[in-house]
Design an enzyme around this catalytic site. Structure first.
Site, PDB file in Angstrom:
ATOM      1  CG  HIS A 285      -1.879   0.980   1.445  1.00  0.00           C
ATOM      2  ND1 HIS A 285      -1.597   2.272   1.848  1.00  0.00           N
ATOM      3  CD2 HIS A 285      -3.225   0.929   1.299  1.00  0.00           C
ATOM      4  CE1 HIS A 285      -2.730   2.951   1.935  1.00  0.00           C
ATOM      5  NE2 HIS A 285      -3.729   2.167   1.616  1.00  0.00           N
TER       6      HIS A 285
ATOM      7  CG  ASP B 229       0.513  -2.424   6.044  1.00  0.00           C
ATOM      8  OD1 ASP B 229      -0.402  -2.571   6.882  1.00  0.00           O
ATOM      9  OD2 ASP B 229       0.393  -1.717   5.023  1.00  0.00           O
TER      10      ASP B 229
ATOM     11  CD  GLN C 261      -7.032  -4.467   4.087  1.00  0.00           C
ATOM     12  OE1 GLN C 261      -7.965  -5.192   4.432  1.00  0.00           O
ATOM     13  NE2 GLN C 261      -7.229  -3.224   3.694  1.00  0.00           N
TER      14      GLN C 261
ATOM     15  CE  LYS D 200      -7.469  -0.549   6.302  1.00  0.00           C
ATOM     16  NZ  LYS D 200      -8.137   0.108   5.197  1.00  0.00           N
TER      17      LYS D 200
ATOM     18  CB  CYS E 108      -3.590   3.429  -1.396  1.00  0.00           C
ATOM     19  SG  CYS E 108      -4.784   4.684  -0.997  1.00  0.00           S
TER      20      CYS E 108
HETATM   21  N1  PMP Z   1      -1.829  -0.610   4.515  1.00  0.00           N
HETATM   22  C1  PMP Z   1      -2.829  -1.336   3.988  1.00  0.00           C
HETATM   23  C2  PMP Z   1      -2.532  -2.697   3.449  1.00  0.00           C
HETATM   24  C3  PMP Z   1      -4.127  -0.810   3.957  1.00  0.00           C
HETATM   25  O1  PMP Z   1      -5.115  -1.521   3.421  1.00  0.00           O
HETATM   26  C4  PMP Z   1      -4.362   0.485   4.494  1.00  0.00           C
HETATM   27  C5  PMP Z   1      -5.757   1.095   4.474  1.00  0.00           C
HETATM   28  N2  PMP Z   1      -6.358   1.107   3.211  1.00  0.00           N
HETATM   29  C6  PMP Z   1      -3.292   1.181   5.036  1.00  0.00           C
HETATM   30  C7  PMP Z   1      -2.044   0.610   5.040  1.00  0.00           C
HETATM   31  C8  PMP Z   1      -3.458   2.575   5.606  1.00  0.00           C
HETATM   32  O2  PMP Z   1      -4.224   2.518   6.744  1.00  0.00           O
HETATM   33  P1  PMP Z   1      -4.726   3.904   7.431  1.00  0.00           P
HETATM   34  O3  PMP Z   1      -5.284   4.720   6.305  1.00  0.00           O
HETATM   35  O4  PMP Z   1      -5.772   3.441   8.379  1.00  0.00           O
HETATM   36  O5  PMP Z   1      -3.547   4.518   8.069  1.00  0.00           O
END
Ligand code: PMP
Length: 420
Positions: free
Chosen positions: A137, A214, A217, A240, A378
């Site tokens: 991401h 990270d 998910q 999430k 993203c």
């Molecule tokens: N990493 C991953 C794999 C994600 O799916 C997300 C959220 N879409 C994020 C990072 C970023 O998380 P946040 O916007 O809650 O900081």
């Protein structure tokens, strides 16, 4: 603190099976309609819905306990601090780590930036490399680019296989002596691939590479044991995993946290301030400058209680069942392409329908009451790999139903006919 209804619908002590219809009833939002149709919420990878107990806990905090943490000696101040620290403890137990190694943050993005600026920036030298994977991401790419530029380090990328798994041989081969840090996602938000982070971190550790996982998910979908993974840092996001937005955390090994300078300066993160110099607080408070998201994290604590009562293994089993149904049903739709077919997946199906743009698909599905995400998720480098600007993504959580999957696929067929 409000502890009303923390336990989801277990069918009975003798029978540990879950009554999933009753679990679903814990989520008030799921009863609503959109565009005159019953909502089919298939966007939990974007943000999850909240059970009533989490909403009530946040509400109860503001109605009965609201005060700042760690500052006031009065009763409300103590109650707020106790509940906030209790939430830290719940999260730490849930993820099998020590509470004093758990920094509460606004989410994964902040957590990864914290590692980038407080661990990596002071240590990286020109010629050092940061190893990332193709499926990260942007939150696990851009902070490293910013740091690399300032430190004179380079970014190296480990590629994936066409089914959307990590190419582990290539990843291990890329772990050369210049690599000081590896950033890897536990579960891909686009492909759903569950990466074997335990083995990856073991290989990295053998080579002296610091690992940042990270977990955004992963934590909503499975039992995560950070200690067993053996990483150096683990970042996650609360919204999430049934928690409020603006919550999450960073777990870091004690020796790293203790050696890290503060990232942001301000109140809470100090022991003593003089104009001649400041003595900083110990971790984790050293990294929590200013008034935190108190109500949010207390709500996240309630979400952890809720998930623990449900049991993450039961959640994983339920979602595997829903994912298998979803995948199989989508494969029957003519002209539909699925991105990410690795053997080990969690809760996410990215797709496109021949001749239709992702946003058109999502807009027409919305008119049928179905919420899916469309866009680059993203993950521009992943879109680039597959040669598409965007995909649609349907993602399930344990509160979804098999009937919703059927409704989604019926809507998909209708939309496909309209666009065709
Ligand atoms: N990493 C991953 C794999 C994600 O799916 C997300 C959220 N879409 C994020 C990072 C970023 O998380 P946040 O916007 O809650 O900081």
């Amino acid at each position: 603190m409000n502890t009303a209804r923390p336990t989801p619908a277990l069918a009975g002590a003798a029978d540990p099976a879950v009554d999933w219809a009753r679990v679903r009833a814990d989520f008030p939002l799921l009863t609503r309609q959109v565009h005159g149709k019953p909502l089919v919420y298939l966007d939990s990878a974007n943000t999850g819905q909240k059970p009533a107990v989490v909403i009530d806990t946040v509400d109860d905090f503001y109605r009965r306990h609201n005060a700042n943490v760690s500052r006031a000696v009065h009763a409300l101040g103590s109650e707020a601090t106790e509940a906030y620290e209790a939430a830290r403890g719940k999260l730490a137990r849930h993820l099998n780590v020590r509470a004093d190694e758990m920094v509460l943050t606004s989410g994964t993005t902040f957590a990864i930036n914290l590692v980038a600026y407080a661990w990596a920036l002071p240590r990286l030298k020109p010629g050092d490399a940061i190893l990332l994977t193709r499926m990260e991401h942007h939150a696990n790419i851009v902070p490293w680019q910013l740091i690399a530029e300032r430190a004179g380090a380079v970014i190296r990328v480990a590629e994936i296989t066409p089914d959307g798994a990590l190419d582990l041989d290539a990843l291990h081969a890329a772990m050369t002596p210049e690599v000081k840090l590896l950033g890897v996602t536990h579960v891909s938000n686009v492909l759903g691939t569950v990466n074997p982070v335990r083995g990856i971190c073991r290989e990295a550790r053998r080579r002296g590479i610091v690992t940042v996982v990270d977990g955004s998910q992963a934590v909503p979908h499975m039992a995560v044991d950070i200690a067993a993974i053996g990483c150096d840092f683990y970042a996650f996001t609360g919204h999430k995993m049934c928690g409020p937005t603006g919550t999450g955390g960073l777990w870091g090994r004690r020796e790293h946290l203790q050696a890290m300078p503060p990232f942001l300066g301000g109140g809470e993160m100090i022991r003593q301030v003089r104009f001649e110099g400041t003595v900083f607080n110990d971790p984790p408070h050293r990294f929590e400058a200013g008034t935190p998201n108190i109500a949010g994290h207390i709500g996240l604590g309630a979400a952890v209680d809720y998930l623990d009562a449900l049991g993450m293994d039961r959640v994983a089993e339920r979602e595997a069942d829903l994912l298998a149904h979803l995948t199989q049903a989508m494969q029957q739709v003519e002209g539909l392409r699925i991105f990410g077919t690795a053997p080990h997946k969690a809760s996410v199906v990215s797709f496109l329908v021949e001749g239709a743009h992702a946003h058109d698909l999502a807009t027409l599905l919305d008119l049928e009451g179905v919420a899916v995400r469309s866009g680059h998720h993203c993950a521009h480098p992943l879109m680039q790999y597959f040669g598409v600007p965007a995909t649609c993504r349907a993602s399930v959580a344990f509160y979804n139903t098999h009937d919703e999957i059927e409704a989604f696929v019926a809507a998909l067929r209708k939309v496909r006919r309209l666009l065709g």
